[in-house]
Design an enzyme around this catalytic site. Structure first.
Site, short mmCIF file in Angstrom:
data_model
loop_
_atom_site.label_atom_id
_atom_site.label_comp_id
_atom_site.label_asym_id
_atom_site.label_seq_id
_atom_site.Cartn_x
_atom_site.Cartn_y
_atom_site.Cartn_z
N HIS A 25 81.19 66.26 107.98
CA HIS A 25 80.40 66.96 106.95
C HIS A 25 81.31 67.74 106.00
O HIS A 25 82.44 68.09 106.36
CB HIS A 25 79.42 67.93 107.62
CG HIS A 25 78.30 67.23 108.32
ND1 HIS A 25 77.58 66.22 107.74
CD2 HIS A 25 77.79 67.40 109.56
CE1 HIS A 25 76.66 65.79 108.58
NE2 HIS A 25 76.77 66.48 109.70
N CYS A 48 81.04 64.07 102.25
CA CYS A 48 80.11 64.09 101.12
C CYS A 48 80.72 64.88 99.95
O CYS A 48 81.51 65.80 100.15
CB CYS A 48 78.79 64.75 101.52
SG CYS A 48 77.89 63.80 102.75
#
Lengths: 210, 274
Positions: free
Chosen positions: A126, A185
């Site tokens: 993440h 991301c």
């Protein structure tokens, strides 16, 4: 009296033996007619059974001849650490890339090779603080280290890219040279699910086996 | 000739008793909505699902730039219980379901706005990134409750038809068993009403049930089944434990009853007929 009791018992045992023969005939018929379906059903049940009582991280070793691991780690288990000193990153590395795994650290795509196998290794985490929040600041030449119980592998970043999440061609699985594709991301500090990905491509520059 | 026919009928009776037992067990458990609901309550399924749903939401929230605080008070346990029971009704009664997530999304949006405001920022819910996050939360709720409403609707329409047929099948099996039993009794009326053949059938059915249980347990790892999530797995394990217990009881009773019948027959046979 004793003889009568004995003969009664023998007669009952004979009836029991007949019953056992009936059972064998029924079982044999079921197996003959439905054997394949039963085997399929059994394997399906066993597929959804997870025995957690004896799960241990077996010694994972690299076979220097085949260049493949012996005893691959169980899916979902931690098998190493990923470090990027220049970004102060030191995260546990797990085999698998499901959402629950990614909550714990860096995931390793099950469709890619392992460190030391000489192919593309795809890892992700993440983009939040405590994970790969600063990955987009990584510089060309920075080192990414993967430490496992079978060896230490050092990769050097040679390229970075920002792509839309649907651009799957940005990551190529090959086995001619060992490349680590680490992505997260992008951009950071957005609300919601970012639609882009930041990828750092790095080549193996050093390996030390345990 | 009469003996051969009696043995054949005894074999058929054994099969019918086995089918009756299995059918009765399945009908009183998996096919019984009230039984399933009682198992859900025993497994504290609704409370566990509450935790599972929030845990799944956290998987999506961690990558959204928001904190877990946005997940506070999105839905009540009553709403969750109601939705789960609607899924059960759909499966057992063939009703079409639709899980309403609008309230959850509205509450989520309010929580997001409150959190973002603290940072002095504004959120645009029409942005693709935010739309994806909201959709992910919606799908997560639906899939945790029902796996998939389409799948549940499909299962429901088929399963409810099976339940209707099961009632008729049960009656047919009882009638067939009674008929075979009576035929054995009638053709052996002078040989202590065929107790011998009935005892063999009973022992065979009891043995078959017990042996099948042993084979199933040796070939499969039923105790470690994991399906969908922990909450569902717990319910499945409770039902399986119950079924296996019923199997032992049924098999044991049939076997012992058969042995007793056989002993009674042989005692009477020796005493009065020989």
């Amino acid at each position: 009296m004793h003889r009568k009791n004995q003969s009664t018992l023998i007669a009952t045992i004979i009836n029991l033996i007949v019953a056992i023969i009936f059972v064998l005939i029924i079982l044999g018929t079921i197996y003959a007619v439905f054997g394949k379906s039963i085997s399929l059903a059994i394997s399906l049940v066993n597929k959804v059974s997870i025995d957690t009582s004896n799960v241990v991280l077996e010694d994972v070793k690299l076979n220097s001849v085949t260049k493949r691991l012996e005893n691959y780690p169980e899916y979902g288990t931690k098998y190493g650490n990923l470090k990027i000193d220049s970004l102060n990153v030191d995260l546990p590395l797990y085999y698998g890339d499901t959402l629950p795994i990614l909550r714990n650290g860096v995931g390793h795509s099950s469709g890619s090779y392992f460190p030391g196998e000489g192919g593309t290794i795809v890892c992700m985490a993440h983009n939040t603080k405590g994970y790969l929040y600063d990955l987009s600041k990584i510089e060309i030449g920075a080192q990414i280290i993967i430490e496992t119980n079978y060896g230490k592998f050092t990769y050097e970043v040679y390229d970075t890219k920002i792509v839309h999440k649907t651009e799957v061609d940005a990551i190529e699985i090959q086995n001619e040279e060992e490349i680590l594709d680490l992505y997260t991301c992008y951009p950071v500090n957005t609300f919601g699910h970012a639609t882009q990905r930041f990828i750092a491509y790095s080549k193996l520059v050093d390996k030390q086996f345990n | 000739m009469k003996k051969i026919i009696s043995y054949i009928l005894s074999f058929i009776l054994a099969i019918l008793i086995i089918i009756t037992c299995i059918f009765t067990m399945v009908k009183s458990t998996i096919m019984n909505k009230q039984y399933v609901i009682s198992k859900l309550e025993e497994a504290k399924y609704y409370e566990r699902m509450d935790a599972e749903v929030i845990d799944q939401f956290k998987n999506y929230t961690i990558q959204s730039g928001l904190t877990d605080d946005v997940l506070e008070d999105l839905f009540t346990i009553e709403k969750l219980t109601n939705d789960i029971n609607n899924v059960i009704d759909s499966i057992y009664e063939g009703k079409k379901i639709e899980i309403d997530t609008s309230e959850i999304i509205e509450n989520l949006k309010k929580n997001i706005e409150a959190e973002v405001e603290k940072e002095g920022k504004v959120v645009d819910f029409e942005e693709e990134a935010m739309q994806e996050y909201l959709k992910a939360i919606e799908n997560a709720y639906e899939s945790q409750i029902s796996y998939s409403t389409n799948v549940v609707n499909e299962i429901g329409s088929t399963f409810s038809k099976i339940l209707n047929l099961a009632d008729k099948a049960q009656i047919a099996i009882y009638i067939a068993t009674t008929i075979v039993f009576l035929i054995i009794v009638i053709i052996n009326i002078k040989q202590i009403i065929g107790l011998k053949y009935i005892s063999i059938a009973t022992m065979a059915s009891g043995l078959f049930i017990l042996v099948s249980k042993l084979i199933i347990e040796s070939k499969t790892d039923l105790k470690n089944i994991m399906l969908i999530n922990q909450a569902t797995t717990k319910v499945i394990q409770l039902v399986l434990d119950d079924l296996l217990f019923k199997v032992i009881i049924a098999g044991g009773i049939l076997l012992v009853f058969g042995v007793i019948l056989s002993l009674v027959y042989n005692v009477i046979n020796k005493k009065y007929l020989t």
